[in-house]
Design an enzyme around this catalytic site. Structure first.
Site, PDB file in Angstrom:
ATOM      1  N   HIS A  19       0.851  -1.195   0.000  1.00 29.10           N
ATOM      2  CA  HIS A  19       0.000   0.000   0.000  1.00 29.10           C
ATOM      3  C   HIS A  19       0.886   1.244   0.000  1.00 29.10           C
ATOM      4  O   HIS A  19       1.264   1.766   1.056  1.00 29.10           O
ATOM      5  CB  HIS A  19      -0.919  -0.034   1.233  1.00 29.10           C
ATOM      6  CG  HIS A  19      -1.932   1.072   1.265  1.00 29.10           C
ATOM      7  ND1 HIS A  19      -3.303   0.831   1.341  1.00 29.10           N
ATOM      8  CD2 HIS A  19      -1.806   2.425   1.246  1.00 29.10           C
ATOM      9  CE1 HIS A  19      -3.957   1.974   1.373  1.00 29.10           C
ATOM     10  NE2 HIS A  19      -3.058   2.967   1.318  1.00 29.10           N
ATOM     11  N   HIS A  21       1.219   4.960  -2.425  1.00 28.28           N
ATOM     12  CA  HIS A  21       0.765   5.784  -3.558  1.00 28.28           C
ATOM     13  C   HIS A  21       2.010   6.341  -4.245  1.00 28.28           C
ATOM     14  O   HIS A  21       2.875   6.916  -3.580  1.00 28.28           O
ATOM     15  CB  HIS A  21      -0.106   6.932  -3.053  1.00 28.28           C
ATOM     16  CG  HIS A  21      -1.318   6.458  -2.312  1.00 28.28           C
ATOM     17  ND1 HIS A  21      -2.573   6.415  -2.878  1.00 28.28           N
ATOM     18  CD2 HIS A  21      -1.468   5.974  -1.050  1.00 28.28           C
ATOM     19  CE1 HIS A  21      -3.442   5.939  -1.997  1.00 28.28           C
ATOM     20  NE2 HIS A  21      -2.799   5.669  -0.880  1.00 28.28           N
ATOM     21  N   HIS A 203      -9.771   1.977  -0.240  1.00 24.98           N
ATOM     22  CA  HIS A 203      -9.560   2.634   1.056  1.00 24.98           C
ATOM     23  C   HIS A 203     -10.903   2.701   1.791  1.00 24.98           C
ATOM     24  O   HIS A 203     -11.878   3.233   1.249  1.00 24.98           O
ATOM     25  CB  HIS A 203      -9.065   4.070   0.876  1.00 24.98           C
ATOM     26  CG  HIS A 203      -7.620   4.190   0.501  1.00 24.98           C
ATOM     27  ND1 HIS A 203      -7.102   3.637  -0.627  1.00 24.98           N
ATOM     28  CD2 HIS A 203      -6.588   4.815   1.133  1.00 24.98           C
ATOM     29  CE1 HIS A 203      -5.801   3.913  -0.689  1.00 24.98           C
ATOM     30  NE2 HIS A 203      -5.460   4.630   0.368  1.00 24.98           N
ATOM     31  N   GLU A 206     -10.690   4.254   7.287  1.00 28.24           N
ATOM     32  CA  GLU A 206      -9.573   5.141   7.667  1.00 28.24           C
ATOM     33  C   GLU A 206     -10.241   6.387   8.247  1.00 28.24           C
ATOM     34  O   GLU A 206     -10.284   6.561   9.454  1.00 28.24           O
ATOM     35  CB  GLU A 206      -8.706   5.469   6.444  1.00 28.24           C
ATOM     36  CG  GLU A 206      -7.533   6.401   6.761  1.00 28.24           C
ATOM     37  CD  GLU A 206      -6.821   6.941   5.504  1.00 28.24           C
ATOM     38  OE1 GLU A 206      -7.437   6.940   4.408  1.00 28.24           O
ATOM     39  OE2 GLU A 206      -5.672   7.410   5.643  1.00 28.24           O
ATOM     40  N   ASP A 284       2.076   3.795   2.927  1.00 22.27           N
ATOM     41  CA  ASP A 284       1.084   4.743   2.395  1.00 22.27           C
ATOM     42  C   ASP A 284       1.715   5.869   1.573  1.00 22.27           C
ATOM     43  O   ASP A 284       1.679   5.824   0.345  1.00 22.27           O
ATOM     44  CB  ASP A 284       0.221   5.300   3.549  1.00 22.27           C
ATOM     45  CG  ASP A 284      -1.171   5.717   3.113  1.00 22.27           C
ATOM     46  OD1 ASP A 284      -1.534   5.477   1.954  1.00 22.27           O
ATOM     47  OD2 ASP A 284      -1.911   6.278   3.952  1.00 22.27           O
ATOM     48  N   ASP A 285       2.263   6.877   2.235  1.00 20.22           N
ATOM     49  CA  ASP A 285       2.899   8.021   1.554  1.00 20.22           C
ATOM     50  C   ASP A 285       4.147   8.366   2.377  1.00 20.22           C
ATOM     51  O   ASP A 285       4.153   9.350   3.132  1.00 20.22           O
ATOM     52  CB  ASP A 285       1.952   9.223   1.520  1.00 20.22           C
ATOM     53  CG  ASP A 285       0.607   8.867   0.910  1.00 20.22           C
ATOM     54  OD1 ASP A 285       0.531   8.726  -0.315  1.00 20.22           O
ATOM     55  OD2 ASP A 285      -0.367   8.695   1.679  1.00 20.22           O
TER      56      ASP A 285
HETATM   57  N1  ADE Z   1      -4.126   9.176  -1.125  1.00 15.62           N
HETATM   58  C1  ADE Z   1      -2.878   9.180  -0.672  1.00 15.62           C
HETATM   59  N2  ADE Z   1      -2.850   8.830   0.635  1.00 15.62           N
HETATM   60  C2  ADE Z   1      -4.122   8.590   1.011  1.00 15.62           C
HETATM   61  C3  ADE Z   1      -4.741   8.181   2.208  1.00 15.62           C
HETATM   62  N3  ADE Z   1      -4.042   7.954   3.316  1.00 15.62           N
HETATM   63  N4  ADE Z   1      -6.086   8.056   2.220  1.00 15.62           N
HETATM   64  C4  ADE Z   1      -6.784   8.283   1.110  1.00 15.62           C
HETATM   65  N5  ADE Z   1      -6.254   8.660  -0.053  1.00 15.62           N
HETATM   66  C5  ADE Z   1      -4.919   8.805  -0.109  1.00 15.62           C
HETATM   67 ZN    ZN Z   2      -3.473   4.984   0.973  1.00 14.62          ZN
END
Ligand code: ADE
Ligand code: ZN
Length: 339
Positions: A19, A21, A203, A206, A284-285
């Protein structure tokens, strides 16, 4: 760098990332390089120390879009894919699945084909370099629609992906602002992608409560849920996740940075595991949340006193849940077993 946790650090423990992006994986050094390449200024969203400027989910998404706007050619996507995969390999990550967003690249005037060209080139370069150093790696790509762009835009994305099969694109998913629309509204897009042979994830759970996960399980053909951690608030849902063998792509540092939980110690991952839910560990990021796949493994091991076998279990479950052909899956599992 010295390993601080001999259980999980470095290449000694094989890791997998399900996971992440792609634009959200852009390391600040790379973003600086790309900004220079295109004569763009980063002051509005990056501090001098390389950290990104945002304070809540809404402006995190806006900051994400600004970073994405610096990545504007197939060559940029090639550099980003290569850079991230090689950084991951340095931490022992031998399998990565990236989320791709055709909506983001379209804003930069790029086509879906341009994106595929860029990421394939970056993947091949990373694979060749990493193999030459004795650490072969694999990656696959999950095309995502953006929830806040609505169900019609999602159908467009799904049709484009279905019309253009690619060996590295094995999944379809949805990111973006979970506070808008229902999961059910995106069923037509997911059906198109699923009928085209793509495995699906979305997603949910969250920023949405457990009902968002139920909405996804009831209406979308998903095998995995991105995050899904708020399922822990509903014991019936937790039982359903176990019974249906749904895999949660858990991203602890993201959840803490975005304010879902105050600290890693209060993250519900151990409760979900104890209940028998299948979970994986992802970033995630990563630069947005000061994390990396290695840090997720290391810090969750330390926070919960998990040993090497427990951490290896996250990699095993990731490979078992990966959107991957069976021959490659067997090869990677064998490599993990022999490590
Ligand atoms: N796009 C990038 N990170 C995200 C996240 N944590 N939740 C939803 N969309 C995303
Ligand atoms: Zn994500």
């Amino acid at each position: 760098m010295q390993n601080t946790n001999p259980v999980a650090s470095g290449q000694s423990l094989l890791k997998a990332e399900l996971h992440v992006h792609i634009e959200g994986a852009a390391h600040p050094e790379l973003v600086h390089r790309l900004a220079e390449r295109h004569g763009k200024n980063l002051d509005a969203f990056m501090r001098d120390d390389g950290t990104y400027i945002w304070s809540d989910f809404t402006n995190f998404l806006a900051c994400y879009d600004k970073v994405a706007a610096v990545i504007c050619t197939p060559e940029d996507y090639a550099d980003l894919t290569e850079d991230y995969l090689l950084r991951n390999a340095d931490e022992g990550c031998f399998y990565t699945e990236f989320f791709l967003s055709p909506d983001h690249v379209a804003l930069m005037g790029m086509s879906y084909d341009n994106l595929l060209e860029g990421i394939s080139e970056g993947y091949e370069r990373a694979k060749a370099k990493s193999s030459a150093q004795g650490f072969p790696l694999e990656a696959r790509f999950i095309v995502t629609c953006l929830r806040h762009m609505g169900p019609e835009a999602a159908i467009d994305v799904a049709r484009r992906v279905a019309a253009r099969p690619h060996p590295l694109v094995t999944g379809f998913g949805m990111g973006g602002d979970e506070r808008l629309y229902s999961q059910r509204a995106f069923a037509p897009a997911f059906t198109i992608a699923h009928d085209a042979g793509l495995a699906c994830t979305t997603h949910a759970g969250e920023f949405g409560n457990p009902l968002s996960v139920i909405d996804a399980l009831d209406h979308l053909p998903v095998a995995r849920i991105g995050h899904g951690v708020r399922s822990v608030e509903d014991p019936d849902l937790v039982r359903r996740l176990v019974d249906e063998a749904i895999v949660l792509e858990v991203c602890p540092h993201s959840n803490v940075a975005l304010g879902l939980y105050p600290t890693l110690a209060e993250h519900p991952l151990p409760i979900l595991i104890e209940a028998g839910v299948l979970t994986t560990l992802s970033s995630d990021d990563p630069p947005f949340f000061s994390t990396s796949v290695g840090k997720e493994y290391d810090e969750m091991a330390v926070a919960n006193g998990w040993d090497r076998e427990t951490m290896k279990g996250f990699t095993r479950r990731s490979l078992e849940a990966a959107f991957l052909d069976e021959a490659t899956r067997a090869q990677l599992l064998d490599r993990l077993d022999r490590s």
